[in-house]
Design a protein around this motif. Structure first.
Motif, PDB file in Angstrom:
ATOM      1  N   ILE A  12       0.835  -1.207   0.000  1.00 28.86           N
ATOM      2  CA  ILE A  12       0.000   0.000   0.000  1.00 28.86           C
ATOM      3  C   ILE A  12       0.867   1.253   0.000  1.00 28.86           C
ATOM      4  N   GLU A  13       1.880   1.279   0.834  1.00 29.08           N
ATOM      5  CA  GLU A  13       2.747   2.458   0.907  1.00 29.08           C
ATOM      6  C   GLU A  13       3.516   2.668  -0.390  1.00 29.08           C
ATOM      7  N   THR A  14       3.920   1.590  -1.045  1.00 29.09           N
ATOM      8  CA  THR A  14       4.616   1.705  -2.332  1.00 29.09           C
ATOM      9  C   THR A  14       3.696   2.304  -3.389  1.00 29.09           C
ATOM     10  N   VAL A  15       2.470   1.819  -3.464  1.00 28.17           N
ATOM     11  CA  VAL A  15       1.502   2.349  -4.436  1.00 28.17           C
ATOM     12  C   VAL A  15       1.240   3.826  -4.161  1.00 28.17           C
ATOM     13  N   LYS A  16       1.123   4.190  -2.894  1.00 29.39           N
ATOM     14  CA  LYS A  16       0.890   5.593  -2.540  1.00 29.39           C
ATOM     15  C   LYS A  16       2.068   6.463  -2.975  1.00 29.39           C
ATOM     16  N   LYS A  17       3.280   5.986  -2.747  1.00 25.91           N
ATOM     17  CA  LYS A  17       4.463   6.767  -3.135  1.00 25.91           C
ATOM     18  C   LYS A  17       4.552   6.931  -4.651  1.00 25.91           C
ATOM     19  N   LEU A  18       4.118   5.917  -5.380  1.00 25.58           N
ATOM     20  CA  LEU A  18       4.136   5.995  -6.839  1.00 25.58           C
ATOM     21  C   LEU A  18       2.985   6.846  -7.371  1.00 25.58           C
TER      22      LEU A  18
END
Length: 158
Positions: A12-18
């Motif tokens: 989830i955090e990776t998708v948010k950062k992208l």
């Protein structure tokens, strides 16, 4: 924190950062079983995920032991209360899958045989279901399933 929880939060955090807003989030197996919960309860108002459809694939491979009885306490984020995770009072493989079924928008049988208790939970949920697909036809079947799920949302919005 268990590895499943860490994995799901990391995704989830990776998708948010992208800054990538997925149309579909397809969760494969018990290791991703917390993603539907997080996306539908803790991150449901995040614009990146608010329109995402969550699909959960169930497999016959899992684990026999229960997770720690404190497992549930680690899941209680903003938007997730004890009622949301009551099925995990006994945090087993079956109950992790049941939680994912409850929170997902649709379900896929990823194995030819699924434990009868999980199969029953899927049918009782009345959610769109794609039954097991052999390797020679799964790509078209998944594509059609995705399209149908997204089309239903479009038709309902009109």
């Amino acid at each position: 924190m268990c590895s499943s929880d860490l994995f799901c939060r990391g995704v989830i955090e990776t998708v948010k950062k992208l800054g990538w807003a997925p149309d579909i989030v397809h969760c494969f197996g018990w290791v991703s079983s917390l993603l539907p919960l997080y996306l539908k309860k803790a991150f449901n108002e995040d614009p990146l995920f608010s329109s995402s459809k969550v699909i959960y694939s169930i497999y016959d491979e899992g684990f026999k032991e229960s997770l720690s009885k404190n497992f549930v306490n680690k899941l209680l984020l903003e938007g997730i209360d004890r009622e949301s995770v009551k099925v995990l009072q006994k945090p087993t493989f079956v109950n992790l899958n049941k939680l994912a079924i409850q929170m997902a928008d649709a379900v896929v049988f990823g194995s030819e045989s699924i434990q009868s208790e999980l199969e029953e939970a899927v049918y009782d949920s009345n959610k769109p279901l794609l039954k097991y697909q052999p390797i020679d036809s799964y790509i078209d079947a998944y594509t059609n399933f995705y399209d149908k799920l997204l089309l239903e949302d479009t038709v309902m919005a009109q």
